[in-house]
Design a protein around this motif. Structure first.
Motif, mmCIF file in Angstrom:
data_model
loop_
_atom_site.group_PDB
_atom_site.id
_atom_site.type_symbol
_atom_site.label_atom_id
_atom_site.label_comp_id
_atom_site.label_asym_id
_atom_site.label_seq_id
_atom_site.Cartn_x
_atom_site.Cartn_y
_atom_site.Cartn_z
ATOM 1 N N VAL A 32 -51.790 -58.670 -23.121
ATOM 2 C CA VAL A 32 -52.061 -57.277 -22.743
ATOM 3 C C VAL A 32 -51.783 -57.069 -21.264
ATOM 4 O O VAL A 32 -51.161 -56.068 -20.863
ATOM 5 N N ARG A 33 -52.209 -58.003 -20.451
ATOM 6 C CA ARG A 33 -51.988 -57.891 -19.014
ATOM 7 C C ARG A 33 -50.500 -57.936 -18.671
ATOM 8 O O ARG A 33 -50.035 -57.176 -17.820
ATOM 9 N N ALA A 34 -49.767 -58.811 -19.332
ATOM 10 C CA ALA A 34 -48.323 -58.914 -19.070
ATOM 11 C C ALA A 34 -47.620 -57.621 -19.452
ATOM 12 O O ALA A 34 -46.730 -57.146 -18.735
ATOM 13 N N ARG A 35 -48.014 -57.046 -20.559
ATOM 14 C CA ARG A 35 -47.403 -55.799 -21.025
ATOM 15 C C ARG A 35 -47.707 -54.640 -20.078
ATOM 16 O O ARG A 35 -46.957 -53.671 -19.986
ATOM 17 N N ASN A 36 -48.821 -54.743 -19.355
ATOM 18 C CA ASN A 36 -49.264 -53.666 -18.478
ATOM 19 C C ASN A 36 -49.112 -53.995 -16.995
ATOM 20 O O ASN A 36 -49.745 -53.354 -16.156
ATOM 21 N N ARG A 37 -48.258 -54.972 -16.679
ATOM 22 C CA ARG A 37 -48.156 -55.429 -15.291
ATOM 23 C C ARG A 37 -47.841 -54.286 -14.324
ATOM 24 O O ARG A 37 -48.533 -54.101 -13.316
ATOM 25 N N GLU A 38 -46.825 -53.496 -14.611
ATOM 26 C CA GLU A 38 -46.449 -52.406 -13.702
ATOM 27 C C GLU A 38 -47.508 -51.309 -13.677
ATOM 28 O O GLU A 38 -47.739 -50.681 -12.635
ATOM 29 N N ASP A 114 -55.338 -50.505 -21.393
ATOM 30 C CA ASP A 114 -53.935 -50.643 -21.778
ATOM 31 C C ASP A 114 -53.251 -49.263 -21.695
ATOM 32 O O ASP A 114 -53.760 -48.275 -22.226
ATOM 33 N N GLN A 115 -52.106 -49.204 -21.033
ATOM 34 C CA GLN A 115 -51.393 -47.932 -20.869
ATOM 35 C C GLN A 115 -51.083 -47.274 -22.217
ATOM 36 O O GLN A 115 -51.110 -46.045 -22.347
ATOM 37 N N GLU A 116 -50.812 -48.093 -23.225
ATOM 38 C CA GLU A 116 -50.487 -47.571 -24.553
ATOM 39 C C GLU A 116 -51.638 -46.753 -25.138
ATOM 40 O O GLU A 116 -51.430 -45.869 -25.970
#
Length: 205
Positions: A32-38, A114-116
């Motif tokens: 989750v963190r990797a997907r939301n890095r930016e 999570d941005q999603e």
């Protein structure tokens, strides 16, 4: 005092679960963190000490678990009910930290989502759920949230929940490589309605 609110504890409301962060969450949490890095990087805490680095996931969980057992923190992951999933997936994190007992009875709360799943009321529900628990079950008197002035999504969370603005804290925390100003918001137990912060928020939706 801490015995009245034993850890670990799981809180649930409106399809959202706050449960303890565990070592077993590493793979999912890291994904989750990797997907939301930016999405998260502009608001990430950093270490200003020469050669300073942030703790690993293992070190973070160990430290937060120790603090929880000592009564100075509540480290939760935010999980969202999903009928298609065997287990409610992690969609964020919420930590009540710097709990002070005695004559202060206060704490600081921080969170990310999570941005999603942003903009769906998850963060306000989680914050209201945790705040009600701290006031009603732990007997705390004050909850504080500090937010970067540029962080519009987080500012909307405290606005929706009615946290009171208390002022600007110049260069309050080291964020993303620099000392950053934060705006401070707070609520005391006297400001919580009879139906609770969660009840008021859910009724307003």
């Amino acid at each position: 005092m801490w015995a009245s609110g034993l850890w670990p504890v799981t809180l649930q409301a409106s399809g959202i679960t706050l449960r303890p962060l565990r070592m077993a969450d590493r793979t999912e949490w890291m994904a989750v963190r990797a997907r939301n890095r930016e999405w998260l990087e502009p608001w990430e805490a950093s270490n200003p000490q020469p050669g300073g680095t942030l703790p690993t996931f293992r070190d973070m969980v160990r430290s937060l678990t120790r603090q929880a057992r000592e009564g100075s923190a509540l480290p939760f992951v935010i999980a969202l009910a999903d009928p298609a999933a065997r287990r409610a997936p992690i969609v964020g994190q919420l930590t009540v930290s710097s709990i002070v007992w005695g004559s202060a009875l206060m704490a600081t709360l921080g969170y990310w989502v999570d941005q999603e799943h942003a903009g769906r009321g998850i963060a306000p529900t989680a914050v209201a759920l945790a705040t009600d628990h701290c006031f009603r079950e732990l007997g705390l008197h004050r909850m504080e949230i500090n937010i970067r002035p540029e962080n519009a999504p987080s500012l909307r969370v405290v606005e929706k929940l009615g946290f009171r603005y208390e002022g600007l804290r110049p260069r309050y925390l080291h964020i993303n490589g620099a000392w950053a100003d934060h705006e401070s918001f707070a609520l005391t137990a006297e400001e919580i309605p009879a139906e609770g912060l969660l009840g008021r928020w859910l009724a307003s939706r």
